[in-house]
Design an enzyme around this catalytic site. Structure first.
Site, PDB file in Angstrom:
ATOM      1  CG  ASP A   1     -27.905 -38.308 -34.482  1.00 33.15           C
ATOM      2  OD1 ASP A   1     -28.477 -37.901 -33.452  1.00 33.15           O
ATOM      3  OD2 ASP A   1     -27.288 -37.547 -35.247  1.00 33.15           O
ATOM      4  CB  SER A   2     -32.244 -36.640 -34.692  1.00 34.84           C
ATOM      5  OG  SER A   2     -31.118 -35.855 -34.350  1.00 34.84           O
TER       6      SER A   2
ATOM      7  CB  CYS B   1     -29.375 -38.791 -30.661  1.00 38.46           C
ATOM      8  SG  CYS B   1     -30.396 -37.313 -30.599  1.00 38.46           S
ATOM      9  CG  ASN B   2     -25.537 -35.786 -26.348  1.00 37.50           C
ATOM     10  OD1 ASN B   2     -25.003 -35.946 -25.266  1.00 37.50           O
ATOM     11  ND2 ASN B   2     -24.875 -35.878 -27.486  1.00 37.50           N
TER      12      ASN B   2
ATOM     13  CB  CYS C   1     -25.241 -31.786 -29.392  1.00 40.85           C
ATOM     14  SG  CYS C   1     -26.048 -31.954 -30.997  1.00 40.85           S
ATOM     15  CB  THR C   2     -23.917 -37.014 -31.582  1.00 41.94           C
ATOM     16  OG1 THR C   2     -25.266 -36.914 -32.030  1.00 41.94           O
ATOM     17  CG2 THR C   2     -23.831 -37.859 -30.352  1.00 41.94           C
ATOM     18  CG  HIS C   3     -25.623 -32.673 -35.154  1.00 48.53           C
ATOM     19  ND1 HIS C   3     -26.375 -33.682 -34.608  1.00 48.53           N
ATOM     20  CD2 HIS C   3     -26.135 -32.462 -36.398  1.00 48.53           C
ATOM     21  CE1 HIS C   3     -27.296 -34.057 -35.465  1.00 48.53           C
ATOM     22  NE2 HIS C   3     -27.183 -33.329 -36.570  1.00 48.53           N
TER      23      HIS C   3
END
Ligand code: DGL
Length: 293
Positions: free
Chosen positions: A10-11, A74-75, A207-209
């Site tokens: 992921d970022s 991460c989308n 969004c993975t957040h």
């Protein structure tokens, strides 16, 4: 037989929600997680830049950490760089967009869904395309304030670990700010949906957040609207795709502990401090890596 290493990228920290879901499903596997924290956010950058960053991150996990399967947690990278990642490495690569759209399709009765994501993900219309192929109409909205709020932990940490306790817990002041931001974004999105004749019954957290904010979304969505967490959907899809060698090795010894190596391109201390909270278990010692500028 040693279990292959699963690379998760992921970022930032958000992808730890995907890793957490994956560890829940295959606790005996070996994982290498990379958060490209030095170059976060991806969501406000161009396709070309996102593709370069994501390909470099993927090469690190495969070439230097021996990952034999990559889950792009991460989308933004999944939406804009899946091809670039697949070209950069020779192992199977799974993104989060398709699993998210499939889960939305399974959950929706009306076949109209709302998607919230980063600017770059929304501009790519990857969700619109993936949802269309599932027979869904999707209305997308960028929510650029949410990733920084998650990265700064303006969330109620207790609700991350035990989401079911969210209703009983008072919302702390910082989380209250985030709750108000979410309320405004959703009000704008639902009024646009009404104006365009949509009848949505599903909200996709694209969004993975955002799963870190799930209790706040639960409190803000209209009654009856279901929330789809692309992290859970992607973890389910990954377990299906991962080859038989892993499946049999992972199923083999229930006593084998999870092996996890975490890497970040910046802010190792912050990663160690916050990451454990997001992962729901200690991330251990996080190693700093330099992937260039
Ligand atoms: N986790 C990323 C995603 O799922 C967003 C964070 C960023 O903008 O870098 O889209």
């Amino acid at each position: 037989m040693p279990t292959p290493t699963i690379g998760v990228f992921d970022s930032g920290f958000g992808g730890l929600t995907v890793l957490r879901a994956l560890i829940d499903r295959i606790p005996q596997a070996q994982f290498a997680f990379l958060g490209d924290t030095a170059r976060l956010p991806y969501g406000s950058k161009s396709r070309r830049t996102i593709a370069r960053y994501a390909a470099e991150s993927a090469r690190f996990l495969v070439n230097e950490q021996g990952a034999e399967f990559l889950l792009i947690a991460c989308n933004t990278a999944s939406a804009l760089a899946l091809d670039a990642i697949q070209d950069a490495v020779s192992v199977p690569v799974l993104g989060v967009i398709e699993p998210g759209a499939q889960a939305a399709s399974a959950a929706s009765q009306t076949k109209d869904v709302l998607v919230i994501a980063t600017d770059a993900t929304v501009q790519s219309h990857a969700y619109t395309a993936a949802c269309r192929s599932q027979g869904l109409r999707a209305l997308e909205k960028a929510c650029p304030l949410l990733v920084p709020l998650v990265e700064e932990a303006w969330i109620d940490a207790s609700t991350v670990i035990a989401a079911s306790a969210a209703e009983a817990a008072p919302v702390p002041p910082r989380a209250a700010v985030t709750a108000e931001v979410i309320r405004i974004y959703l009000a704008e999105l639902t009024s646009e949906a009404a104006a365009r004749g949509f009848n949505p019954d599903v909200l996709v957290l694209g969004c993975t957040h955002y799963p870190l904010l799930r209790p706040l979304f639960e409190a803000a969505v209209p009654a009856g609207m279901r929330i789809i967490d692309s992290a859970q959907a992607a973890a389910d899809a990954a377990v299906q795709s991962i080859n038989g060698r892993l499946a049999s090795a992972a199923a083999g010894s229930s006593a084998r502990p999870t092996e996890l190596r975490c890497f970040a391109t910046d802010s190792v201390e912050k990663f160690e401090r916050l990451g454990s909270r997001f992962l729901g278990q200690p991330v251990g010692k996080v190693q700093l890596v330099d992937l260039g500028g």
